[in-house]
Motif scaffolding. Sequence first.
Motif, PDB file in Angstrom:
ATOM      1  N   SER A  39     -32.900  20.896 -36.948  1.00 51.50           N
ATOM      2  CA  SER A  39     -33.158  22.315 -37.420  1.00 51.50           C
ATOM      3  C   SER A  39     -31.792  22.068 -38.004  1.00 51.50           C
ATOM      4  O   SER A  39     -30.737  21.753 -37.371  1.00 51.50           O
ATOM      5  CB  SER A  39     -32.970  23.540 -36.681  1.00 51.50           C
ATOM      6  OG  SER A  39     -32.604  24.518 -37.513  1.00 51.50           O
ATOM      7  N   CYS A  40     -31.234  21.673 -39.949  1.00 50.81           N
ATOM      8  CA  CYS A  40     -30.043  21.744 -39.721  1.00 50.81           C
ATOM      9  C   CYS A  40     -29.549  23.189 -40.240  1.00 50.81           C
ATOM     10  O   CYS A  40     -29.939  24.277 -41.330  1.00 50.81           O
ATOM     11  CB  CYS A  40     -29.771  21.118 -41.044  1.00 50.81           C
ATOM     12  SG  CYS A  40     -30.263  19.209 -40.517  1.00 50.81           S
ATOM     13  N   SER A  41     -29.280  24.401 -39.678  1.00 48.58           N
ATOM     14  CA  SER A  41     -28.837  25.470 -40.349  1.00 48.58           C
ATOM     15  C   SER A  41     -27.580  26.058 -39.268  1.00 48.58           C
ATOM     16  O   SER A  41     -27.108  25.207 -38.101  1.00 48.58           O
ATOM     17  CB  SER A  41     -30.031  26.522 -40.090  1.00 48.58           C
ATOM     18  OG  SER A  41     -30.107  27.255 -40.394  1.00 48.58           O
ATOM     19  N   ALA A  80     -28.289  25.197 -35.135  1.00 49.38           N
ATOM     20  CA  ALA A  80     -28.879  23.970 -35.393  1.00 49.38           C
ATOM     21  C   ALA A  80     -29.498  23.613 -33.826  1.00 49.38           C
ATOM     22  O   ALA A  80     -29.878  23.787 -32.819  1.00 49.38           O
ATOM     23  CB  ALA A  80     -27.854  23.205 -35.980  1.00 49.38           C
ATOM     24  N   GLY A  86     -23.918  25.173 -36.030  1.00 47.65           N
ATOM     25  CA  GLY A  86     -24.375  24.313 -36.430  1.00 47.65           C
ATOM     26  C   GLY A  86     -24.451  24.233 -38.280  1.00 47.65           C
ATOM     27  O   GLY A  86     -23.560  25.278 -39.273  1.00 47.65           O
ATOM     28  N   SER A 123     -32.973  21.465 -44.079  1.00 50.92           N
ATOM     29  CA  SER A 123     -31.969  21.526 -44.364  1.00 50.92           C
ATOM     30  C   SER A 123     -32.837  23.021 -44.913  1.00 50.92           C
ATOM     31  O   SER A 123     -33.062  22.690 -46.258  1.00 50.92           O
ATOM     32  CB  SER A 123     -31.069  20.428 -45.208  1.00 50.92           C
ATOM     33  OG  SER A 123     -30.191  20.737 -45.530  1.00 50.92           O
TER      34      SER A 123
END
Length: 677
Positions: free
Chosen positions: A12-14, A17, A43, A74
Amino acid sequence: MTRNPRIIVGISCSHDASACLLVDGRLVRAVQLERLTRVKHDGRPFLSSRAAVDYCLEAEGLTPDDVDLFAFNSQNLLPGQVGLGFPLADGGFDLFDPLGDRSVFVTHHLAHAFAAYFCAPFGDATVMVIDGSGGSVIGDDDLILDGPGLAAYIARPVPVPRPGYHAESIYHFTDEGYRLCRRHVARSFHPMCGSSSLGETYAAVSHHVFGDWMEGGKLMGLAPYGQAQAFGPSLLETAADGLLHFSSGWKAAQTDAVRRLDPMAHRHLAARVQRDLEAALVERARHAIGLTGAARIAYAGGVALNSVANQRIVELPGVERFYAMPASHDAGICIGAAAAALYFATGQCKGQPVTHDFLGRGYRPDEVASAIADHQAAMTVEPMSIAAVAQRLRDGQVVGWFEGGAEFGPRALGHRSILAAPFERETWRHLNAAIKYREEFRPYAPLVLAEAAETFFDMGPDPESPYMLRVVRVRDEWRPRLGAVTHADGSARVQTVDRIRTPRLHALLTAFAGLTGVPILVNTSMNVRGQPMVETPSQAIEMLLSTGMDCLVMEDRLLTRYVCPAGRIEDHAVILAPGCSLHAEGRGDGIICTVAAQAQGNRPVAVPRPLFLCLADATAGHRVGALLAAHGIEGPRRAEALAALRDLIDGHRLLVLRPDGPMAPMDPAAPTPRVTG
């Protein structure tokens, strides 16, 4: 792309993360990046750190070369918006090629949906995804793309107008596939003032009250102190889609954007927004079941962490079963990305059953022993006995509980927990003031034997709440007895404990019930305000030594702070507690000397200058008597210094005593270490 992948990594790219690992369709490891970097909500919205992935792989003895597929999201990746400050992957990211054959990209809401369905203990479900904003997609409702497909997607022309932000999605999932049944998009995204998104409006009010849009949990905890009608009429209106949404006119009167008021001044606003959110979500759930025809609900997205609203959905007629994913927020996206990649390769939406949230790696006995050895002189260590721990809890002690792999989601469920007796309101106050160092209004949750939960709490149609994601009513006759876990409105966010998921915790509750007649304990996460939950044995020990926690269960051992015999403080060495530091600041009226602890929010505690100089020398581990003599602190000043030291040790938990130290007296001419302010 591999058609029968054995090993899949999800990322998870947020904010929040994370990474996870699927092996043969089984979720074996998952971790939030914040647990490793110690930066809350850490993140980036693009591929950057590989630390969480390496953690998962190393725990299973794997390397990146062993991975068949790397799946990721993303959040707001769109054609024309890739590069510069928003790259697909940071220049130093070397784990895999996001445009290569081993890459799978999954859009945000679809990843949330796959996570909820993959982890849910049932099939053929209505899947609800509701958050602040789930990004945008062009050309289709949702996307699962391999690396070359992603390359083609980001090369597409930029759409005009820009597509809306996904805010609510309703899917019908079966084990063989899924379909999108409804979506609400917000035309703007502004977490400081909100939009038509339910989640974003709740986040914006959280920002208004607490200065941080990610403090929705605090807003939910504040609401029971207020009265919704005292703020005004409902803030909801029926929109063109026939459903309730937050209106916008009421926001203009809320003008304290810079001046931060006491949160209690906003309690009626919190109550109003909470009640309206519940009403809108109950309507959404009813509508969703009508669209899909499936009476079992799996639920994810940040709004799914609103435990009060979750119970309203559980009690809704027509809901057969309800599952809110433990990591419903963006950390859970990594599981959804991996599950979507599994579906992309095999056509199956389900893997092996997910029965718990303890997805962190366990720590080997030698790692635990090493962590204890690092602080051995400041602690006493003895074998852990369930009966002895239950006795300590009955006597009013606060006990840290460290066991196995950490929880993946944001709730401590018995592996990285702080436990206490549930009876006294003073316990609530003590936990907030001396251990968690957080706002007084914030409540504490009970854990209870699953087989006894209905005796103390009105659990509603579902007697089990293993993930602490439902707020229920404390039964009237028990509210006076359960003062530490009963909120202002008579509710509690309950975790039920069974023999399968947490057998040792079940045994502890049973032993505590044998002593008190009540199989309930306070349970809160092992962390302090502003810091992530502890991950390692060393971090847990440091929290024991720098907060008001009385003892710590570390696997099969019981650790307690070393207690100095009465009148013997001068014969002991003194050092700063973990995470503590000395500060000297020059001001017009002289030098101000303080000591502060990171675990306590770096709140400065004033220290007399002579004692401050002693503490600067204490880094060498000299005994207190020698330190005082070296600095010429004698007579009445010596008694005052000893009293101040005792307060810093026992009252503030800023210093730690050790029964060791060099026998030789200090050299008064020795240079004092430089202390920076």
